[in-house]
Write an enzyme that holds these catalytic residues in place. Sequence first.
Site, PDB file in Angstrom:
ATOM      1  N   HIS A 169     -23.268   7.553 -19.058  1.00  0.00           N
ATOM      2  CA  HIS A 169     -22.648   8.308 -17.968  1.00  0.00           C
ATOM      3  C   HIS A 169     -23.030   9.790 -18.001  1.00  0.00           C
ATOM      4  CE1 HIS A 169     -20.201   8.755 -14.598  1.00  0.00           C
ATOM      5  NE2 HIS A 169     -19.031   8.321 -15.034  1.00  0.00           N
ATOM      6  N   ASP A 179     -24.591   8.763 -12.814  1.00  0.00           N
ATOM      7  CA  ASP A 179     -23.262   8.740 -12.206  1.00  0.00           C
ATOM      8  C   ASP A 179     -22.906   7.311 -11.804  1.00  0.00           C
ATOM      9  OD1 ASP A 179     -22.936  11.475 -12.458  1.00  0.00           O
ATOM     10  OD2 ASP A 179     -23.817  11.911 -10.493  1.00  0.00           O
TER      11      ASP A 179
END
Length: 423
Positions: A394, A398
């Site tokens: 992450h 995204d």
Amino acid sequence: MPEVKVPELAESITEGTIAEWLKNVGDSVEKGEAILELETDKVNVEVVSEEEGVLQEQLASEGDTVEVGQVIATVGEGSGNASSSKEESSDQSQSANNDEATKELAQPTESQSNNEETQSNPNNQRVNATPSARRHARENGVDLSTVSGKGNDVVRKDDVENSQKAAQSQSSQETSKKEEPKKSSGAPNKPVIREKMSRRKKTAAKKLLEVSNNTAMLTTFNEVDMTNVMELRKRKKEQFIKDHDGTKLGFMSFFTKAAVAALKKYPEVNAEIDGDDMITKQYYDIGVAVSTDDGLLVPFVRDCDKKNFAELERAIADLAVKARDKKLGLDDMVNGSFTITNGGVFGSMMSTPIINGNQAAILGMHSIITRPIAIDKDTIENRPMMYIALSYDHRIIDGKEAVGFLKTIKELIESPEDLLLES
């Protein structure tokens, strides 16, 4: 005197374990000939001599950890013994073997002496044994001090094997005297088996923990209707084999093609973090996880964007064979950009795969299971369905991009004709 050093192998490999000496002290060595097998974190490699002559010294023993650049042997002038390997040496001549073992034991190095001390008798008297005998004894739990050697009192591999057979025969006749299983310190009344982890297993454990600790890993899921790709594969199967010299059309090439298209659409999935920089790779070297006796290995198919379906299938099959035959090279195992793993071959319905190395994501395939699916508000049909998963970092990717990437995979697999047109 020419030295044999542990060669530079790959940027991420700094050390290895000597798995087996292929030459004894006193054996003749050709230039470029392998003298030992080295186990690394990724693959086993053969270390060769850069000089022709006679192996004078072994400066490390089987099982020792050695670093890149470390001197592990010396090669001197002379013709040496005619045998070219330990096994050939033991098979050709009894007297030649005894002379060879005597030469080796007359000039023990410090590491060899330490190894032999671990296989000495209770009075700490060294046991004269060839490397193959020591290795076989160590792997099979045979106490060398209980083995009698023939000729020159040197213990050879066949002496150890004969002693082992005799001990097994005696054990079967004395079943009432069986040794109790080893107990753990935490549960003294429960049997356990304790064994040393292989270098590759230890490295995998370390790297998996590093990935878990050093990335912000999440997993997103989707499901794929495999109806169209299964029908296309069935329809094209026979002709594909005829057109491509027996190469079979499998599902992995479809998912690899889909992954390349999705990586081009979402380039951050093909990236990695390097310090304060993000490196986005402009190439598509995709790893395909292969299960072997040594655990899961991930060799990489190079330039997947430039290969057609047949070329992908051949490359994947070749890497799988090399992995299971322990013939992968370091070039097969490094510098990949993305990985696909298929837990479905083991029956997994759903999983959260762990990111491989410095990559940003990994795609997980799973079992194809026929189940009822709502086609529209009035229609329910049984369809062959597969859950797919994308584990991703992450910090780089995204959630929107991760979901979009997996959705692209789904759409391309459900419309496989588009993949054929692209290739």
